[in-house]
Design a protein around this motif. Structure first.
Motif, PDB file in Angstrom:
ATOM      1  N   MET A 107       0.855  -1.183   0.000  1.00  0.00           N
ATOM      2  CA  MET A 107       0.000   0.000   0.000  1.00  0.00           C
ATOM      3  C   MET A 107       0.889   1.230   0.000  1.00  0.00           C
ATOM      4  O   MET A 107       1.306   1.691   1.035  1.00  0.00           O
ATOM      5  N   ASP A 108       1.217   1.695  -1.143  1.00  0.00           N
ATOM      6  CA  ASP A 108       2.007   2.907  -1.242  1.00  0.00           C
ATOM      7  C   ASP A 108       1.114   4.090  -1.589  1.00  0.00           C
ATOM      8  O   ASP A 108       1.579   5.150  -1.956  1.00  0.00           O
ATOM      9  N   GLU A 125      -1.546  -6.546   3.707  1.00  0.00           N
ATOM     10  CA  GLU A 125      -1.030  -6.640   2.342  1.00  0.00           C
ATOM     11  C   GLU A 125       0.356  -7.270   2.301  1.00  0.00           C
ATOM     12  O   GLU A 125       0.707  -7.934   1.323  1.00  0.00           O
ATOM     13  N   ARG A 126       1.120  -7.059   3.347  1.00  0.00           N
ATOM     14  CA  ARG A 126       2.471  -7.627   3.427  1.00  0.00           C
ATOM     15  C   ARG A 126       2.465  -9.072   3.920  1.00  0.00           C
ATOM     16  O   ARG A 126       3.514  -9.677   4.078  1.00  0.00           O
ATOM     17  N   GLY A 127       1.298  -9.621   4.151  1.00  0.00           N
ATOM     18  CA  GLY A 127       1.176 -11.027   4.514  1.00  0.00           C
ATOM     19  C   GLY A 127       1.421 -11.337   5.976  1.00  0.00           C
ATOM     20  O   GLY A 127       1.657 -12.499   6.336  1.00  0.00           O
ATOM     21  N   MET A 168      -1.622  -6.649  23.974  1.00  0.00           N
ATOM     22  CA  MET A 168      -2.755  -6.680  23.064  1.00  0.00           C
ATOM     23  C   MET A 168      -2.314  -7.382  21.784  1.00  0.00           C
ATOM     24  O   MET A 168      -1.188  -7.174  21.317  1.00  0.00           O
ATOM     25  N   ILE A 169      -3.204  -8.201  21.218  1.00  0.00           N
ATOM     26  CA  ILE A 169      -2.892  -8.905  19.969  1.00  0.00           C
ATOM     27  C   ILE A 169      -4.095  -8.840  19.040  1.00  0.00           C
ATOM     28  O   ILE A 169      -5.243  -8.921  19.473  1.00  0.00           O
ATOM     29  N   PHE A 170      -3.800  -8.686  17.764  1.00  0.00           N
ATOM     30  CA  PHE A 170      -4.827  -8.661  16.720  1.00  0.00           C
ATOM     31  C   PHE A 170      -4.408  -9.683  15.680  1.00  0.00           C
ATOM     32  O   PHE A 170      -3.442  -9.481  14.949  1.00  0.00           O
ATOM     33  N   ILE A 171      -5.101 -10.822  15.635  1.00  0.00           N
ATOM     34  CA  ILE A 171      -4.822 -11.859  14.642  1.00  0.00           C
ATOM     35  C   ILE A 171      -5.733 -11.606  13.446  1.00  0.00           C
ATOM     36  O   ILE A 171      -6.934 -11.458  13.587  1.00  0.00           O
ATOM     37  N   PHE A 172      -5.134 -11.539  12.264  1.00  0.00           N
ATOM     38  CA  PHE A 172      -5.912 -11.266  11.049  1.00  0.00           C
ATOM     39  C   PHE A 172      -6.689 -12.505  10.619  1.00  0.00           C
ATOM     40  O   PHE A 172      -6.288 -13.606  10.815  1.00  0.00           O
TER      41      PHE A 172
END
Length: 179
Positions: free
Chosen positions: A1-2, A134-136, A175-179
């Motif tokens: 995402m540029d 986007e970067r996986g 805190m953790i956010f798993i996609f």
């Protein structure tokens, strides 16, 4: 995402465009350091040398909020790591940065006081979340104080409990956010 993101804030009843973008240069870095020193007490603010090292090592993980031709009003930054945790060593040892790591960390989310409560921090966080996806990356991790747990939960972060961090002599929460 540029791709840059643009939205508006209202300061003194005047609409101002804010651009969210990746940090680019030494001018950005100098403003980032100044913003950090406004937003955090000296015991918690990152030192100049730490910012310089971080910027040289993982500039791609610095996102800024800009107004009026290169005037920064906020930023978010962090490194990437293989483990879903944010130990204090990551703040000071850039050799622990793993460019292809599975998890994006958040070291700080700073917005100058006069621009708070207008969505700037939210736009910064969402931009970093989107580029991390986007970067996986598999997810994101951060630490925060008690009063900010609910704020980060609205993005999808889950509270894991009190952190082992003693950064700045404060109590932090993992805190953790798993996609």
């Amino acid at each position: 995402m540029d791709k840059n993101e643009i939205f508006q804030v209202s300061i003194n009843n005047k609409k101002i465009d804010v651009t969210i973008r990746l940090a680019e240069n030494e001018n950005d870095l100098e403003q980032i350091i100044n913003i950090e020193n406004v937003c955090f007490p000296p015991s918690e603010a990152a030192k100049r040398i730490d910012f310089v090292d971080r910027f040289r090592t993982f500039k791609e993980n610095f996102v800024v909020a800009e107004i009026n031709n290169n005037v920064l009003i906020g930023f978010i930054n962090g490194n990437t790591t293989d483990k879903p945790e944010l130990p204090d060593e990551l703040y000071h040892d850039v050799s622990l940065h793993k460019p292809n790591g599975d998890y994006q960390t958040v070291f700080g989310l700073d917005v100058l006081p006069e621009y708070r409560n207008q969505g700037v921090a939210e736009h910064l966080m969402n931009y970093l979340i989107n580029i991390s996806k986007e970067r996986g990356k598999k997810g994101m991790v951060l630490t925060c104080k008690d009063h900010l747990i609910h704020y980060y939960e609205k993005f999808g972060y889950k509270h894991k409990g009190v952190s082992n961090s003693n950064h700045g002599g404060s109590v932090w929460n993992d805190m953790i956010f798993i996609f």
